[in-house]
Scaffold this motif. Structure first.
Motif, PDB file in Angstrom:
ATOM      1  N   GLN A 126       2.448  -7.290  -3.649  1.00  0.00           N
ATOM      2  CA  GLN A 126       1.710  -7.838  -2.507  1.00  0.00           C
ATOM      3  C   GLN A 126       1.962  -9.333  -2.360  1.00  0.00           C
ATOM      4  N   ASP A 129       5.308  -9.709  -0.700  1.00  0.00           N
ATOM      5  CA  ASP A 129       5.154  -9.416   0.723  1.00  0.00           C
ATOM      6  C   ASP A 129       4.538 -10.601   1.463  1.00  0.00           C
ATOM      7  N   LEU A 145       6.373  -3.209   2.965  1.00  0.00           N
ATOM      8  CA  LEU A 145       5.105  -3.074   3.692  1.00  0.00           C
ATOM      9  C   LEU A 145       4.933  -1.628   4.168  1.00  0.00           C
ATOM     10  N   THR A 161      -5.874  -2.318   3.283  1.00  0.00           N
ATOM     11  CA  THR A 161      -4.462  -2.702   3.386  1.00  0.00           C
ATOM     12  C   THR A 161      -4.184  -3.408   4.708  1.00  0.00           C
ATOM     13  N   TYR A 162      -4.780  -2.925   5.798  1.00  0.00           N
ATOM     14  CA  TYR A 162      -4.570  -3.597   7.089  1.00  0.00           C
ATOM     15  C   TYR A 162      -5.228  -4.979   7.118  1.00  0.00           C
ATOM     16  N   LEU A 165      -2.792  -7.108   5.244  1.00  0.00           N
ATOM     17  CA  LEU A 165      -1.586  -7.300   6.048  1.00  0.00           C
ATOM     18  C   LEU A 165      -1.855  -8.259   7.208  1.00  0.00           C
TER      19      LEU A 165
END
Length: 585
Positions: A126, A129, A145, A161-162, A165
């Motif tokens: 993560q 990312d 991703l 997760t969203y 992100l």
């Protein structure tokens, strides 16, 4: 004696700090969910490396360097050690320190090494990312991703997760590319409210406000009972053209269903205030305050609404309640004191205002309060007190010093001490010769002591440093025009200023004035009327009055001058004009 074969894996446990940083330099080492925390040092797969005196010395030296502020050097040492030892904790520490040193490229290198050493670490993945997104490497991040989202669909962790992100994409330098990436990633999740909300956030950051409103409204449709989704749908909706009414309706209906929703009420109050419905806004803030009587944000918002409605006594009562909150409730008392000082200033209770400003002795508002206090003391003819306030604690940074010097010069200028104001700025410019703000102020002070050579030198230097500085061209052009010097050049300078700032009232005034000096009364009146319509400034009115007088429109000229006298009876430009033209009003 201890054996020289002590292992790095066993002896480093507890020495290296855990993940320290959650946002240094606008980036972050990704945070794992509580149920996905990284393995403890004892459980991680660690290399069988002897803790040699050299390694121990380098680790100690790197930590000492970090504590002393040399974070970049510390990060480089840890990265070198991580490459040599293949210890994931050293690579993680190198990542954290690189972020603290505001070196995102090095942080990405360290995080990629960390993930290479510890491929099963979700935290490392993560972090890579997040750093790829933050540094603009969007295409490189897309495969991992996509894998993360596929895993989240299986694990039932899509919402988290969203959210993660979304936070990472909002740091991407190209928001439009970030939105395109998220559209591709979120294509399978159109029925997931968190996905639509993330799309709304990134669309808003990309200034696609209608798209943001649409996505947020869809998120609210998918999760109609979720307060955060309703609030965000209203906020994004209000930013879209013509969307404020719909945003208000959305929140009003939500609150009818969920009357104890504090954040929704607070947001509704903010949007009602934005819509100019002060009484309705206050009603919502009061209802929110009833739900949370010691909430400082709500109290401050009520004070703002009351002040905007001209209810200064009510605003002061809310601010006093804010200040009287128990000490354990976190808030910024300085901003409330600044607000109380501003209210007192507007009501011409200058001693009260000075008293409030004097109470602010730390925090972000301290410089603003200090400046307001000094300016008020100067206007009360207490110039020495004002100068003491400005000089008692000189900031270390050049910008802060230059700002206080400019205020000191303003206090002296308003007291009629033009030579002293010029000396303050001249001395400051000697210390900071390339400070563009000081160059402008120095030029204006030079004009007051009739040093046109220095005025022109400072403005020419400023124009060279900042060729788009409209007011530098304007100041030089106006000064030449006002003294009837080099009028062709003066007009050319003002034309350049107008090219850079075509709707600036003061520059339009200058153009009118230079045309007047060149005998073009019709052109002068046209520019001066436009300037006065944009900004009914006393000095613009005085100039317009003089040109109208010379053009035979003397009744209108007298009206303008009388208005100027009523507003600023001591205005120097007005007084000089009337004396020069031998006119009594």
């Amino acid at each position: 004696m201890n054996s020289p074969g002590r292992r790095l894996g066993s002896l480093m446990i507890g020495f290296l700090p855990a993940a320290l940083l959650a946002g240094a330099a606008g980036l972050a080492v990704a945070q794992a969910p509580a149920d996905q925390a990284p393995a403890s040092a004892a459980a991680r797969a660690l290399p069988e490396i002897d803790l040699s005196p050299q390694i121990l010395f380098q680790v100690l030296a790197a930590e000492i360097a970090a504590q002393r502020g040399d974070v970049g050097s510390s990060a480089a040492t840890y990265l070198s050690l991580a490459r040599r030892t293949r210890d994931p904790r050293l690579a993680q520490r190198a990542t954290e320190l690189s972020l603290a040193a505001r070196a995102p490229d090095r942080a990405l290198t360290a995080a990629q090494l960390w993930l290479e050493i510890e491929p099963g670490s979700r935290l490392a993945a993560q972090t890579v990312d997040a750093l790829q997104l933050s540094t603009g490497a969007l295409s490189a991040a897309e495969p991992t991703l996509r894998t993360r989202l596929e895993r989240a669909r299986r694990d039932g962790t899509l919402a988290h997760t969203y959210e993660s992100l979304q936070a990472a994409l909002l740091r991407a330098p190209d928001k439009k590319q970030a939105l395109a990436l998220l559209e591709r990633l979120a294509a399978p999740d159109q029925s997931v409210a968190a996905a639509r909300l993330a799309l709304a956030a990134v669309a808003s950051a990309a200034e696609a406000h209608e798209r943001a409103a649409t996505e947020a409204a869809e998120a609210h449709r998918l999760a109609p009972g979720d307060e955060n989704t309703a609030v965000m749908a209203a906020r994004y909706g209000a930013r879209a053209p013509g969307g404020l009414t719909n945003a208000l309706t959305l929140l009003e209906r939500f609150i009818e269903r969920e009357p104890r929703s504090l954040e929704a009420r607070f947001t509704l109050g903010r949007l009602l205030s934005q819509a100019g419905r002060a009484d309705d806004a206050r009603a919502q803030f009061e209802a929110a305050l009833a739900l949370d009587p010691t909430n400082p944000v709500i109290l401050f918002s009520l004070a703002q609404v009351a002040a905007q409605a001209g209810q200064s006594s009510l605003a002061q009562s809310y601010l006093q309640r804010y200040l009287d909150l128990p000490a354990e409730i976190a808030r910024d008392n300085a901003i409330a004191m600044l607000f109380l000082g501003q209210i007192a200033e507007e009501e011409k209770r200058f001693e009260d205002a000075i008293g409030w400003y004097a109470k602010i002795d730390s925090g972000e508002q301290v410089d603003t309060a200090r400046i307001r206090r000094a300016l008020l003391l100067g206007r009360l003819k207490r110039v020495d007190e004002a100068l003491y306030v400005l000089r008692e604690d000189i900031p270390d940074d050049p910008r802060g010093r230059a700002r206080l010097v400019a205020v000191e010069a303003q206090v002296l200028r308003e007291a009629g001490r033009y030579a002293d104001a010029f000396k303050v700025l001249d001395d400051a410019l000697g210390r900071q010769p390339d400070d563009t703000d000081l160059l402008y102020d120095h030029a204006m002070a030079a004009e007051k002591v009739n040093r046109l050579d220095l005025l022109e030198a400072s403005l020419r230097k400023l124009i060279e440093a900042k060729p788009d500085h409209a007011h530098a061209y304007n100041a030089l052009g106006y000064t030449l025009a006002d003294r009837n010097l080099r009028l062709t050049e003066a007009q050319r300078l003002i034309e350049k200023a107008l090219e850079l700032a075509p709707d600036d009232a003061h520059i339009l005034d200058s153009m009118g004035w230079v045309l007047f000096r060149r005998g073009d009364l019709e052109g002068a009146i046209r520019y001066l009327r436009k300037a006065f319509a944009l900004r009914a400034d006393v000095e613009i009115g005085v100039h317009l009055g003089e040109v109208l007088w010379q053009a035979g429109m003397q009744d209108e000229a007298r009206r303008l001058w009388r208005d100027a006298r009523d507003r600023e009876p001591a205005n120097e430009v007005l007084r000089e004009t009337l004396v020069r033209l031998n006119i009594s009003l």
